[in-house]
Design an enzyme around this catalytic site. Sequence first.
Site, PDB file in Angstrom:
ATOM      1  N   LYS A  15       0.702  -1.187  -0.074  1.00  0.00           N
ATOM      2  CA  LYS A  15       0.186  -0.006   0.126  1.00  0.00           C
ATOM      3  C   LYS A  15       0.812   1.183  -0.141  1.00  0.00           C
ATOM      4  CE  LYS A  15      -3.672  -2.686   2.059  1.00  0.00           C
ATOM      5  NZ  LYS A  15      -4.786  -2.962   2.692  1.00  0.00           N
ATOM      6  N   GLU A  39     -11.100 -10.600  -0.925  1.00  0.00           N
ATOM      7  CA  GLU A  39     -10.701  -9.728   0.261  1.00  0.00           C
ATOM      8  C   GLU A  39     -11.993  -9.238   0.725  1.00  0.00           C
ATOM      9  OE1 GLU A  39      -6.415  -8.269   0.236  1.00  0.00           O
ATOM     10  OE2 GLU A  39      -7.638  -6.945  -1.151  1.00  0.00           O
TER      11      GLU A  39
HETATM   12  P1  13P Z   1      -4.528  -6.347   5.872  1.00  0.00           P
HETATM   13  O1  13P Z   1      -3.479  -7.714   5.622  1.00  0.00           O
HETATM   14  O2  13P Z   1      -3.679  -5.142   6.346  1.00  0.00           O
HETATM   15  O3  13P Z   1      -5.916  -6.513   6.376  1.00  0.00           O
HETATM   16  O4  13P Z   1      -4.781  -5.861   4.302  1.00  0.00           O
HETATM   17  C1  13P Z   1      -5.267  -6.606   3.286  1.00  0.00           C
HETATM   18  C2  13P Z   1      -5.361  -6.076   1.962  1.00  0.00           C
HETATM   19  O5  13P Z   1      -5.850  -5.070   1.520  1.00  0.00           O
HETATM   20  C3  13P Z   1      -4.150  -6.845   1.014  1.00  0.00           C
HETATM   21  O6  13P Z   1      -4.375  -6.268  -0.272  1.00  0.00           O
END
Ligand code: 13P
Length: 250
Positions: free
Chosen positions: A11, A164
Site C-alpha cells: 500500500k 478480500e
Molecule cells: P491487511 O492484511 O492489512 O488486512 O490488508 C489486506 C489487503 O488489503 C491486501 O491487499
Amino acid sequence: MRRPLVMGNWKMHGTRASVRQLLQEITRAGEQMPADVAVCPAYVHLQQALQLCEGTSVSVGAQDCSHMAAGAFTGEVSAEMLLDLGCRWVILGHSERRQYHGESDDLVAAKLAAALQAGLQPVVCMGETREEREAGEAEYIVSRQLRGALQGQAGLKQVVVAYEPVWAIGTGLTASPEEAQDMHAFIRAQLGDIAGADPGTMRVLYGGSVKAANAAELFGQPDIDGALVGGASLDANEFRQIVDATGARR
Ligand code: 13P
C-alpha cells in the site's frame, strides 16, 4: 496442483531505506521458497525493489495500472510501462481503489484488459462490505465483481483472483477458515461459468488481516491458494512465516 502464491501489498508505505531493509530481510539469494512470492510496493519504489529482488525467487508487482495503453493521461502509469520496468504482477480492483477512487466494475474490467494485453499477470480483487454480508448479499456482490471484471476477456488463465472481504481488511478481523473456504469454492464454481476461465488451475487468494498466526489454518482449506497480505507483509518475519505456512496446503 496449484502452486501457492503469497503476495505482499505494501500500500502507501515505505521509504527507500525501509524498502531496502525489508527486502534484505525477506529475500535470500538463490533460495527456493515453498510458494510463489511477490511484493507490491508503491510505484516510486518499484525499480529499487526490482533491483533488490534480482537473483532471488521474489518477484515484484504494482498496486494498480491505467486502463489506457498510452497517451495524455497525467499521473497514470500504463501496464506496458510496468512490464518494461520488469514487473510481473499488477493488483487490480482493490477495495481501497473502489472505495476512495470510485473504481467501478467497468473500470476494473478495462484495467484488466490493459494488463492482459501488455502481458502482466493481474490479481483481481473483490469482496463484500460488512453491511452487504449482513444483508445476505456477499455472494451476489462477489459474483458481480468477478463477472464484471472477467467476462468477455481473453487470456483469463493468467488471472489470479483475490477474495478480500472489506470488513476484514486492516481490522484484525479475519473471515474464519470455513467462511473463506465457502466463498472461495463459490468463486471457483463461478469461474467455471466464465468462458476462457479455468477453475482447476486459476489461483484464488484470500486477503484480510492474514498473519503468521492464522495463515496455516486458511491455507489448509482446499480452495485457498495463498494470500494477499497487507499489514503483516511490512514485517519480514511475519511475512516469511506466512510464506512457510503454505506448507499446510494439501
Ligand atoms: P491487511 O492484511 O492489512 O488486512 O490488508 C489486506 C489487503 O488489503 C491486501 O491487499
